[in-house]
Design a protein around this motif. Structure first.
Motif: not given
Length: 164
Positions: A153-159, A146-151, A128-144
């Motif tokens: 970034e963790h999955e981003n193939p371009y570090k 900051h955790r959605k952003k971390w996940l 569910c962390h892979r779902v974002i707003g239509s404008d590309g923004s990080l929107t709602g995440y039950a874990g916060g």
């Protein structure tokens, strides 16, 4: 139902399941006083949950990008259909709530899809962390966020290295 608690880079996670499959992987929001108590509990992993623990550890180590587990989330038929669609979002990719609604056949169901997404009982594995707003923004995440952003970034193939 068997349960265990593991420590992840994002905090402690509770895993529940049985021979029918994994029913829950949730993030526990704890204060520091509970941290010491849980360290003792993280040693006990029931056999039925061992594969889940191993695969989550591999995910956090960066050596796994798909999961091969029997899942048994509890929810309504609609919620389950959303969770199945979430599982189709590839590692390292995102999609918007609108895209997800369209994939489910009803672009007007954005709020219902967002609500089902928020009730996802299987953290990370059903992404569910892979779902974002239509404008590309990080929107709602039950874990916060900051955790959605971390996940993500963790999955981003371009570090990216930090410039500062």
């Amino acid at each position: 139902m068997e349960t265990c608690i593991i420590k992840t880079p994002l905090g402690y996670s509770k895993i529940s399941g049985n021979d029918d499959g994994i029913t829950e992987v949730t993030l526990l929001n704890l204060d520091l006083s509970e941290d010491k108590k849980l360290e003792k509990e993280t040693d006990v992993i029931p056999a039925v949950l061992e594969d889940t623990v191993i695969q989550l550890q591999e995910y956090f180590e960066g050596v796994r990008n798909t999961f091969d587990l029997k899942l048994n989330p509890q929810g309504t038929d609609f919620q389950k259909s959303v969770w199945l669609e979430l599982a189709q979002i590839p590692f390292g990719k995102t999609c918007s709530y609108l895209e997800l609604s369209k994939r489910l056949g009803d672009p007007k169901a954005i709020r219902a899809v967002a609500n089902a997404n928020a009730k996802n009982p299987i953290w990370i594995i059903t992404p569910c962390h892979r779902v974002i707003g239509s404008d590309g923004s990080l929107t709602g995440y039950a874990g916060g966020l900051h955790r959605k952003k971390w996940l993500l970034e963790h999955e981003n193939p371009y570090k990216q290295q930090s410039l500062f």
